[in-house]
Motif scaffolding. Structure first.
Motif, PDB file in Angstrom:
ATOM      1  N   ILE A   1      67.007 -30.122  12.236  1.00  0.00           N
ATOM      2  CA  ILE A   1      66.556 -30.915  11.090  1.00  0.00           C
ATOM      3  C   ILE A   1      65.441 -31.896  11.437  1.00  0.00           C
ATOM      4  O   ILE A   1      64.997 -32.662  10.580  1.00  0.00           O
ATOM      5  CB  ILE A   1      67.738 -31.666  10.435  1.00  0.00           C
ATOM      6  CG1 ILE A   1      68.431 -32.591  11.441  1.00  0.00           C
ATOM      7  CG2 ILE A   1      68.738 -30.670   9.865  1.00  0.00           C
ATOM      8  CD1 ILE A   1      69.554 -33.400  10.829  1.00  0.00           C
ATOM      9  N   ASP A   2      64.987 -31.881  12.687  1.00  0.00           N
ATOM     10  CA  ASP A   2      63.867 -32.740  13.084  1.00  0.00           C
ATOM     11  C   ASP A   2      62.654 -32.541  12.193  1.00  0.00           C
ATOM     12  O   ASP A   2      61.939 -33.490  11.856  1.00  0.00           O
ATOM     13  CB  ASP A   2      63.455 -32.439  14.534  1.00  0.00           C
ATOM     14  CG  ASP A   2      64.110 -33.396  15.517  1.00  0.00           C
ATOM     15  OD1 ASP A   2      64.568 -34.469  15.081  1.00  0.00           O
ATOM     16  OD2 ASP A   2      64.176 -33.063  16.706  1.00  0.00           O
ATOM     17  N   ALA A   3      62.418 -31.302  11.822  1.00  0.00           N
ATOM     18  CA  ALA A   3      61.216 -30.973  11.051  1.00  0.00           C
ATOM     19  C   ALA A   3      61.235 -31.590   9.666  1.00  0.00           C
ATOM     20  O   ALA A   3      60.195 -31.665   8.998  1.00  0.00           O
ATOM     21  CB  ALA A   3      61.069 -29.455  10.941  1.00  0.00           C
ATOM     22  N   CYS A   4      62.403 -32.045   9.219  1.00  0.00           N
ATOM     23  CA  CYS A   4      62.515 -32.617   7.871  1.00  0.00           C
ATOM     24  C   CYS A   4      62.215 -34.111   7.850  1.00  0.00           C
ATOM     25  O   CYS A   4      62.120 -34.708   6.779  1.00  0.00           O
ATOM     26  CB  CYS A   4      63.912 -32.375   7.322  1.00  0.00           C
ATOM     27  SG  CYS A   4      64.376 -30.631   7.255  1.00  0.00           S
ATOM     28  N   ALA A   5      62.087 -34.722   9.017  1.00  0.00           N
ATOM     29  CA  ALA A   5      61.892 -36.171   9.093  1.00  0.00           C
ATOM     30  C   ALA A   5      60.465 -36.557   8.741  1.00  0.00           C
ATOM     31  O   ALA A   5      59.521 -35.788   8.915  1.00  0.00           O
ATOM     32  CB  ALA A   5      62.250 -36.670  10.484  1.00  0.00           C
ATOM     33  N   THR A   6      60.315 -37.772   8.249  1.00  0.00           N
ATOM     34  CA  THR A   6      58.994 -38.345   7.988  1.00  0.00           C
ATOM     35  C   THR A   6      58.618 -39.268   9.138  1.00  0.00           C
ATOM     36  O   THR A   6      59.377 -39.429  10.097  1.00  0.00           O
ATOM     37  CB  THR A   6      59.006 -39.157   6.681  1.00  0.00           C
ATOM     38  OG1 THR A   6      59.880 -40.289   6.855  1.00  0.00           O
ATOM     39  CG2 THR A   6      59.507 -38.320   5.508  1.00  0.00           C
TER      40      THR A   6
END
Length: 951
Positions: free
Chosen positions: A648-653
């Motif tokens: 889910i790293d890719a979902c962070a801003t």
């Protein structure tokens, strides 16, 4: 030489020999102090090595080490060093090493004048050094940076350095660099201190004593847990904060138990004295929130100047009477501030934890806290620990409170330095604090100070200490107050003027008396502390607020976009083949809409959406990355190289951060750390997961004293989520129950939420709800085990997009409410068992007559919604509660009274019945077959009986 070593060097010879042999093979393999020493032998170490090589014992030593003897070209001085000289140097080197390792045993650290016993390990005779050797010159002082000198002079220097008023425990540290640095700094410990510092130290001691005397005279007999006797803590902390500020720190957290806490709140943290005295007056008023707490449990935070004008934010976490538990809370709070305000820079926020000697050595949570020091998920760049060694705990002598030599011995587990110091020597203590600050910034490790002091009064001011320590308190009775003793030292040795010092003290007393007069005259009201920064934006919510719906929906397109990101694994990453098939591939099907979302996918979507909206996530647990039951797998491990990939790293801003931590095998310290983190983290979700739900038992103090009651006592809000696997699966008493009943027993005044979900959509909406509202409440989740992947618990992306969190779930099977004759209320896994039972051939005929209503949120209970659902079944003849837990456990004791009210509110006069297990001493039976026999009986009774049945 072999014979000499075997008979003489009983303690340190092997160590010295090993250093010698290592140096011979590779000079860089030993520390710089040993290189200097060996190189300083006579006219060249080559001669000594050549001689040593002729000794069979030395050759054998090298062989045992697996090294070849070093070859030396320098043999021209072979006749210039006799074996007697070499043997003597080794003896003295061993003696020096003994002082470095054990000199603390001889240090004069007791301010009550009790001299330490002579340490046998520090006797020259033990190392074969005779009286006739005292006049011989030695080079061994090089190990301490000293020149060649007579042995008797070296012995005096060793005693002066290592047996003064500070005892140093350094040699257990593995790093040569750390040891060398600490020994070098320790050599400066008795350096003179400037008069401006000395004046500040006196002022701080005077303020500490003035506050205690003011309270003692104005509120006679009131508990205050006086700092008297351990006053030195105050200037020690001020010296540390000053040096840390010079090194770049902007904030400092100071955690302390109740002894000295009031003094620290006012004099260090900056709580106005009038607010403290108002609490002593203790008049309640309508503006107070909750039940409040005793004044020596409160915390505070302020911005203030350090001793010489540096700006710093200082804070003290709230703490109940459970002494050492605040340490992990303070550490969690410190890490949160480092992450939130300084992008993880641990030089900006420092932490100090003050302990008591008996608690530090006696409470197990201390060891758990100590072990967090360098762990990736917990390290905060080092903590300063000051143990106020009162030499008595409550009424217990040290000989009855620990087996170790020192109360601080647990600190050596992590290779941290420990210094024992006589609290009367304030100038030396100041230098030690400067060393501590610089060590922390250089090595990022914990630093321990055993501050040997005394306790002026009993455990509290109403105790009579001579009942239990008559001899000790005869000495204490005649002991001057620290401020007075330091004043005499300043006037006698540093030309301070006695009358000026007295004036400083008297002025403090006068100022405090004036504040007291104002409080009495104006009848000031108690003010509860309101947090600074982000937490100030949150309100203190009621049960009614908690039952208001929260907008947790997001568009389907956004959810699908994030779901696909979760499944997007780099081409260079090789997942475990089994996971690639049963987790990665299935989640791709879920993201594409070809398969319903299971619990794990719904949970990950909750995290992903929050990250995408700028909220941070911190999830910690003993198996959090994969989940105990392999449902989560938020962090995958490359099957080929062991690299980690968090899906889910890719979902962070840019503004959100994800931490998923497999924790140390701890419950109470780990949970306390997350509590402290959650208090500070307003713009994020903080979760602690038990490997099994009953593991939370190990953290009961945190649950009782902090999570359940922190808001009503301290008006302090936080939204920590506890994920606790719960459910009777036939696996025995342990790991079946998360002790739902205990949490429900603690529920009142809107203090927390207790839930037991049966649908994956619920976890999604509940986790989002935690941070999207304008208040924070702890969330206790009884999470699934066997039905994590059950089709009955699955949901769809469309349901996430359009739905809400539902406190009560109606029976969607029922299309004709007038046919329902029996209503079964339940929560959690048993609901799915009931649905399965109704589909069995023998019970299909009852499918339209029995409605199953699921209580998804047990507290706060949405009784209006439950009554509305119940009221639509007009022809009901039987209403029951069904649970799989024993009758004295689970929700029954709590829910039965609430359901009686709901039944009445819905307009029925039907008595409430119970289907479940009888009262038991354990949560579940130990035999799997027996479990399923009982479970079948419960389900059958729920289908067929109108009277209560206990199995």
């Amino acid at each position: 030489m072999s014979g000499n070593f075997n008979s003489v060097f009983q303690n340190n010879a092997g160590y010295v020999e090993e250093m010698f042999a290592r140096y011979s093979s590779d000079p860089n393999s030993v520390g710089i102090e040993w290189r200097s020493y060996f190189e300083g032998f006579h006219e060249g170490f080559g001669t000594a090595t050549a001689l040593a090589k002729d000794v069979a014992h030395f050759d054998e030593l090298l062989k045992n080490m697996g090294d070849a003897p070093a070859k030396s070209s320098e043999t021209s001085h072979a006749d210039s060093i006799s074996s007697d000289v070499l043997s003597f140097e080794f003896k003295v080197a061993a003696y020096v090493q003994a002082w470095k390792s054990h000199g603390h045993l001889q240090a004069k650290t007791n301010p009550l004048g009790l001299e330490p016993k002579k340490a046998p390990t520090l006797s020259p005779e033990l190392y074969g050094i005779a009286k006739s050797d005292f006049s011989r010159k030695t080079s061994a002082g090089i190990l301490l940076g000293l020149d060649v000198m007579k042995f008797e002079d070296l012995a005096k220097e060793l005693e002066k350095r290592f047996a003064g008023v500070v005892g140093a425990e350094i040699e257990h540290i593995e790093s040569p660099e750390e040891r060398a640095w600490l020994q070098a700094e320790f050599a400066k410990i008795y350096a003179p201190v400037g008069k401006d510092v000395q004046k500040s130290i006196y002022q701080e001691l005077a303020r500490a004593d003035s506050l205690e005397k003011t309270i003692a005279t104005k509120y006679i007999g009131k508990k205050r847990f006086s700092i008297e006797g351990a006053d030195a803590q105050f200037p020690a902390v001020e010296s540390y904060m000053e040096e840390c500020a010079k090194l770049g720190a902007a904030e400092c957290s100071v955690a302390i138990a109740h002894r000295g806490r009031l003094n620290f709140l006012v004099n260090v943290i900056g709580k106005p004295l009038e607010r403290l005295l108002t609490e002593f007056e203790g008049y309640p008023h309508e503006g107070l929130h909750g039940d409040c707490d005793v004044k020596y449990h409160y915390g505070y935070e302020s911005q203030r100047q350090t001793r010489f004008g540096n700006q710093m934010t200082v804070s003290m976490p709230f703490n109940p009477s459970h002494l050492e538990y605040v340490g992990c809370v303070a550490m969690g709070d410190s890490r949160a501030r480092q992450q939130i305000y300084y992008k993880g820079d641990n030089s900006k926020v420092v932490s100090i934890v003050l302990h008591g000697d008996a608690a530090f050595s006696g409470q197990g949570i201390v060891f758990e806290n100590v072990q967090m020091m360098s762990l990736d998920g917990y390290q905060i760049g080092g903590t300063l620990h000051i143990v106020a060694n009162n030499q008595v705990g409550f009424t217990t002598d040290p000989t009855d409170s620990r087996s170790s030599t020192y109360c601080t011995d647990v600190a050596k587990v992590t290779g941290s330095p420990v210094f024992h110091i006589n609290a009367d020597y304030l100038d030396v203590l100041h230098n030690l604090m400067i060393m501590a600050a610089n060590y922390r910034f250089k090595f990022k490790k914990d630093f321990y100070i055993d501050l040997v002091c005394f306790r002026r009064h009993g455990h509290n001011e109403t105790d009579e200490p001579t009942f239990t320590q008559p001899i000790l308190y005869k000495v204490i009775k005649d002991k001057p107050a620290p401020y007075d003793e330091y004043a005499k030292y300043l006037t006698s040795t540093h030309n301070f003027i006695e009358e000026e010092l007295k004036t400083i003290y008297n002025n403090y007393r006068a100022e405090m008396n004036a504040v007291y007069d104002k409080v009495k005259k104006d009848h000031l009201k108690i003010e509860q502390f309101l947090p600074l920064r982000d937490a100030a934006q949150l309100k203190l919510a009621t049960e009614k607020d908690m039952l208001q719906p929260a907008k947790t929906q997001l568009p389907v397109t956004k959810l699908k976009e994030l779901a696909l990101k979760i499944c997007d694994i780099p081409a260079t990453f090789t997942p475990n083949p089994k996971l690639a098939r049963i987790i990665v591939a299935e989640r791709k099907e879920m993201a594409d809409g070809n398969k319903k979302l299971d619990w794990g996918m719904a949970e990950l979507l909750a995290y992903s959406t929050l990250l995408n909206e700028g909220y941070s996530i911190r999830l910690a647990g003993e198996d959090a990355q994969r989940g105990t039951f392999s449902h989560r797998h938020v962090t995958l491990i490359d099957f080929e190289n062991g690299n980690h990939f968090t899906s889910i790293d890719a979902c962070a801003t840019e503004n959100s951060k994800i931490e998923v931590i497999n924790t140390l095998l701890s419950e109470e310290a780990a949970m306390g750390y997350e509590y402290g983190y959650a208090v500070r983290q307003v713009k994020g979700l903080v979760l602690w997961e038990g490997q099994f739900g009953d593991f939370a038992n190990g953290a009961q103090v945190l649950i009782d004293q902090f999570i359940a009651s922190g808001e009503t006592k301290w008006a302090q809000t936080q939204g920590l989520v506890l994920l606790l696997p719960h459910g009777m699966e036939g696996q025995g008493a342990e790991h079946s129950s998360a002790r739902l009943e205990r949490f429900l027993q603690l529920c009142a005044d809107g203090n927390m939420q207790v839930c037991n979900f049966t649908n994956a959509a619920q976890i999604y909406h509940a986790l989002r709800r935690q941070v999207l509202r304008d208040f924070r409440k702890p969330l206790i989740l009884m999470t699934p085990k066997s039905f994590l992947r059950s089709p009955r618990a699955a949901t769809t992306i469309e349901e996430l997009a359009t739905g809400n969190f539902e406190e009560i779930l109606d029976d969607s099977r029922i299309t004709k409410a007038n046919k329902v004759e029996k209503v079964l209320f339940c929560t959690g896994k048993i609901a799915l068992d009931l649905f399965d039972t109704l589909e069995k051939e023998e019970h299909k005929n009852k499918a339209e007559n029995i409605a199953i209503i699921r209580i998804e949120q047990l507290y706060p209970l949405h009784s209006d919604k439950a009554a509305n659902i119940l009221s639509r079944f007009k022809n009901v003849k039987s209403i029951a509660w069904v649970q799989e837990e024993p009758a004295n456990m689970g929700a029954w004791s709590y829910i039965r009274h609430e359901l009686d009210k709901i039944i009445k509110k819905a307009g029925f006069a039907v008595p409430l019945t119970y289907f479940g297990r009888t009262r038991r001493a354990t949560p579940a039976v130990g035999l799997e077959k027996q479990h399923f026999i009982e479970q079948d009986k419960i389900l059958k009774a729920a289908m067929e009986s109108n009277n209560s049945v206990e199995v």
